[in-house]
Design a protein around this motif. Structure first.
Motif, PDB file in Angstrom:
ATOM      1  N   PHE A 158       0.812  -1.218   0.000  1.00 32.91           N
ATOM      2  CA  PHE A 158       0.000   0.000   0.000  1.00 32.91           C
ATOM      3  C   PHE A 158       0.844   1.266   0.000  1.00 32.91           C
ATOM      4  CE2 PHE A 158      -2.477  -3.417   1.893  1.00 32.91           C
ATOM      5  CZ  PHE A 158      -3.530  -3.445   1.000  1.00 32.91           C
ATOM      6  N   LYS A 159       2.124   1.124   0.250  1.00 27.13           N
ATOM      7  CA  LYS A 159       3.018   2.279   0.221  1.00 27.13           C
ATOM      8  C   LYS A 159       3.634   2.475  -1.162  1.00 27.13           C
ATOM      9  CE  LYS A 159       4.087   0.738   4.791  1.00 27.13           C
ATOM     10  NZ  LYS A 159       4.310   1.331   6.073  1.00 27.13           N
TER      11      LYS A 159
ATOM     12  N   PRO B 116      10.501   9.692   2.361  1.00 26.04           N
ATOM     13  CA  PRO B 116      11.323   8.500   2.089  1.00 26.04           C
ATOM     14  C   PRO B 116      10.537   7.399   1.398  1.00 26.04           C
ATOM     15  CG  PRO B 116      11.633   9.252   4.346  1.00 26.04           C
ATOM     16  CD  PRO B 116      10.514  10.069   3.786  1.00 26.04           C
TER      17      PRO B 116
ATOM     18  N   ALA C  46       0.568   9.109   6.110  1.00 29.43           N
ATOM     19  CA  ALA C  46       1.926   9.153   5.547  1.00 29.43           C
ATOM     20  C   ALA C  46       2.467   7.752   5.283  1.00 29.43           C
ATOM     21  CB  ALA C  46       2.858   9.906   6.484  1.00 29.43           C
ATOM     22  N   LEU C  47       2.108   6.802   6.116  1.00 33.19           N
ATOM     23  CA  LEU C  47       2.647   5.451   5.952  1.00 33.19           C
ATOM     24  C   LEU C  47       1.697   4.545   5.158  1.00 33.19           C
ATOM     25  CD1 LEU C  47       4.228   4.787   9.462  1.00 33.19           C
ATOM     26  CD2 LEU C  47       5.189   5.959   7.495  1.00 33.19           C
ATOM     27  N   ASN C  48       0.595   5.136   4.678  1.00 30.61           N
ATOM     28  CA  ASN C  48      -0.351   4.350   3.878  1.00 30.61           C
ATOM     29  C   ASN C  48      -0.750   3.056   4.576  1.00 30.61           C
ATOM     30  OD1 ASN C  48      -0.695   5.871   1.329  1.00 30.61           O
ATOM     31  ND2 ASN C  48       1.521   5.612   1.252  1.00 30.61           N
ATOM     32  N   LEU C  49      -1.159   3.179   5.825  1.00 30.45           N
ATOM     33  CA  LEU C  49      -1.574   1.977   6.568  1.00 30.45           C
ATOM     34  C   LEU C  49      -3.005   1.639   6.167  1.00 30.45           C
ATOM     35  CD1 LEU C  49      -0.020   2.841  10.041  1.00 30.45           C
ATOM     36  CD2 LEU C  49       0.936   1.425   8.225  1.00 30.45           C
TER      37      LEU C  49
ATOM     38  N   ASP D 267       9.964   3.621   7.257  1.00 30.14           N
ATOM     39  CA  ASP D 267       8.873   4.245   8.000  1.00 30.14           C
ATOM     40  C   ASP D 267       9.411   5.169   9.090  1.00 30.14           C
ATOM     41  OD1 ASP D 267       6.855   2.825   6.568  1.00 30.14           O
ATOM     42  OD2 ASP D 267       7.305   1.060   7.762  1.00 30.14           O
TER      43      ASP D 267
ATOM     44  N   GLU E  23      10.117   8.293   7.646  1.00 25.58           N
ATOM     45  CA  GLU E  23       8.854   8.976   7.345  1.00 25.58           C
ATOM     46  C   GLU E  23       8.303   9.663   8.602  1.00 25.58           C
ATOM     47  OE1 GLU E  23       7.905   8.242   3.859  1.00 25.58           O
ATOM     48  OE2 GLU E  23       7.015  10.193   4.275  1.00 25.58           O
TER      49      GLU E  23
END
Lengths: 577, 85
Positions: free
Chosen positions: A442-443, A500, B15-18, B43, B46
């Protein structure tokens, strides 16, 4: 056996191989302190050309990066009589980011941006090269991958000569990437030193002209090996196991006391240098003098695998091992023979090693011709038989126009797969239904999702010894969507907050590292870009790759995602019969 | 503090697309790395960007963040003490 017929290094401290050697000997360095590099709110120390040098080297009608490539190749060609216009001359370009400095966050404001393939083709035509270029985009390993790819294609009999050029330029784009990774040293880098603080970026081009026809006294590529450490997309396996394996493969059967030097990657980061020292020691090379050059040039990315090899070979021709720049006191745990002083040598064998994002590692051994030991390549005949079979096949196609009355196609082993939704939604639904094994999915950017899903679907049920599995992917547009997304995090009104997680996918081979880590792929993993899908060239490269592996299983094919909902993956698993 | 913790959770999820996670799914004291949420070194970087972007806190490196990034509660504690915006 492939020989090196001519070389060039075009760097801030010299425009020829000889000039760079002399400059390094005089203690010159490419790095400068750049306060607020091109408007960015960062102070960096990086290897870069001056404005005067840039103006003098710029080729009208070409980008700065393309100009570097052209200057480097032309200078190398002036030292040999290789005909670039022969249909049997190959052009291989090694670059990690290509023309990204010309790219903008949106297609409307791109100006003269040319993506990898278009750019390489334009450079090739300017140089008089008539064959289609191959771009190696395998992070920091690219320069060695490019040489081995060319070596194999010459050995196959398809080409007589190869022009192999590596180049990357310093741009706000790459500075933002490495700032977000917090891996930049504020001063000139100090590889392997106890006080090292990270790496310096650098810009340069370097070229080798390879060919079969060569006399005694020519450096030869004796052997090469590539693998993946199957550990993490950006951090190397701390044991150094991936590097150890490629070293052991290329030094097998050789007397390591014949090695004049091991030319290291030595970036100056804590992790790389520590890992590399362990690999060298574990492979039994603690007594071989190290050649470490990043302190003279910075990390020149797509160029470094060529530049450092070329400089080390030239130094051996002068009977010396150059001082390890930036090094004073040992700061790594693996025992290595490294010195801040120049040392004499009479030996004539070089080992080059590299490691890069995406988990890939490479090693190549070079030597002067030893009579009676040359490989028998055959003359003009393909050396490689097609001795593998296709065991699995996957096709995913969306937004590319109708085929058989359908715009969306997902086919696994010839059977249509029922899917929900369209475009990226469809990919995610398929991922959840069939894989669902990696929160990092998902990232990822759309291209990486497509690639992860496609290769993952093929690999998940394959049970083979990890070192006997590899990945060879071909692509057209690189990581263009991730590149634009990254630009949007630090251009315009965005402030300077490069992410990042976005940055990591601006190297299109990084998703291959993600796959390698998840599915335990420890064989060769390579990412190539072509100006357009070219089945003949893909088949040649696939054949030459399979031929040097022994028994091997490989996922290979085309995977491309120019827009979020416009993509195609046409992949197969092939295995040695 | 409750509001800060909730905002942090939203920022982390974004931000971490959880995927599929809501602030309720993350316990204030749940470990973020290793077991827990299973975050990794990228992460961590991030998270450093989140502190800089939303709270004006500049952490020099990820190892400095090790203590800070143990859980959402430790981050909130650090942010409350050091925020400049």
């Amino acid at each position: 056996m492939t020989g090196i017929l001519a070389t060039n290094i075009t760097s801030p401290i010299g425009l020829t191989t000889a000039a760079n050697f002399e400059a390094v000997r005089r203690g010159e360095v490419s790095q400068k302190n750049l306060a607020g590099f091109r408007g960015l709110p960062v102070n960096i120390c990086a290897g870069c050309f001056t404005e005067e040098q840039r103006a003098a080297l710029r080729v009208p009608g070409f980008s700065w990066l393309e100009s570097l490539e052209i200057r480097s190749v032309q200078e190398a060609l002036s030292h040999c009589d290789v005909d670039p216009a022969s249909p049997r001359t190959l052009f291989v370009l090694s670059t990690t980011l290509g023309n990204v400095d010309e790219l903008s966050a949106s297609p409307e404001t791109d100006g003269d941006f040319r993506n990898y393939g278009e750019s390489a083709r334009k450079v090739a035509r300017h140089l008089g090269i008539v064959t289609e270029p191959v771009i190696v985009c395998n992070a920091c390993v690219s320069g060695v991958t490019a040489q081995l790819l060319a070596d194999r294609l010459i050995a196959s009999g398809r080409y007589d000569h190869a022009i192999v050029c590596g180049a990357d330029s310093l741009s706000p784009f790459i500075v933002a990437v490495f700032t977000s990774f917090q891996s930049l040293s504020p001063t000139v880098c100090r590889p392997f030193d106890i006080e090292r603080l990270g790496l310096n970026l650098g810009e340069a081009a370097s070229t080798v002209i390879l060919g079969k026809s060569s006399g005694a006294g020519t450096w030869r590529i004796l052997d090469g090996s590539l693998d993946n450490d199957s550990y993490h997309v950006s951090a190397p396996d701390p044991t150094g196991d991936g590097v150890r394996r490629v070293i052991e493969k290329v030094v097998a059967g050789r007397d390591v006391s014949d090695l004049a030097t091991v030319c290291v990657h030595g970036t100056g980061t804590m992790f790389n240098d520590e890992m590399e020292s362990k690999a060298i020691a574990a492979a039994g090379l603690s007594g071989v003098p190290v050649s470490s050059y990043k302190a003279y040039f910075g990390h020149t990315m797509g160029a470094c695998g060529l530049l450092e090899t070329v400089l080390a070979l030239y130094a051996l021709d002068q009977g010396v091992i150059l001082p390890a720049g930036g090094y004073e006191e040992i700061g790594v745990s693996g025992r290595i023979d490294i010195s801040p002083a120049e040392r004499p040598t009479g030996k004539r064998t070089l080992l080059k090693i590299v490691s890069g994002f995406g988990g890939c590692n490479g090693a190549a051994v070079y030597g002067k011709e030893i009579p009676g030991q040359a490989r028998n390549d055959g003359e003009g005949q393909p050396r490689y038989d097609r001795d593998w079979q296709v065991v699995r096949r996957l096709r995913i196609r969306s937004g590319k126009g109708e085929m058989d009355g359908k715009d969306l196609v997902v086919e696994l082993d010839g059977q249509e797969v029922a899917v929900e939704g369209e475009g990226q939604e469809m990919l995610t639904a398929l991922y959840k239904a069939r894989l669902g094994d990696n929160p990092r999915y998902f990232k990822m950017d759309p291209f990486s999702r497509l690639t992860y899903l496609g290769v993952g679907l093929l690999l998940k049920d394959i049970k083979v010894e990890p070192t006997k599995v590899g990945i060879l992917l071909f692509n057209g547009t690189g990581s263009i969507l991730a590149d634009r997304k990254h630009l949007a995090t630090f251009t315009g009104d965005a402030g300077f907050y490069p992410s990042p997680a976005v940055c990591i996918n601006t190297l299109p081979n990084v998703v291959v590292g993600e796959i390698a880590a998840r599915y335990r792929v420890k064989g060769e993993t390579t990412f190539l870009i072509l100006p357009e899908r070219n089945e003949a060239m893909m088949a040649e490269i696939t054949a030459s790759t399979m031929a040097v592996q022994g028994p091997f299983t490989m996922v290979t094919g085309w995977v491309d995602c120019p827009e979020p909902d416009v993509f195609e993956a046409d992949l197969q698993v092939i295995t040695t019969k | 503090m409750e509001e800060l913790i909730n905002n942090l959770k939203l920022q982390i999820i974004d931000a971490l697309n959880l995927e599929g996670m809501t602030p309720e799914d993350i316990g204030n004291d749940d470990p973020l790395f290793g077991e827990g949420l299973g975050l990794d070194s990228i992460d961590a970087l991030e998270l450093i960007v989140i502190l800089d972007k939303f709270y004006g806190i500049k952490l020099a490196n990820a190892s400095e963040g090790k203590e800070v990034f143990k859980s959402v509660a430790t981050i909130a504690d650090y942010v409350a003490k050091h925020r400049t915006k």
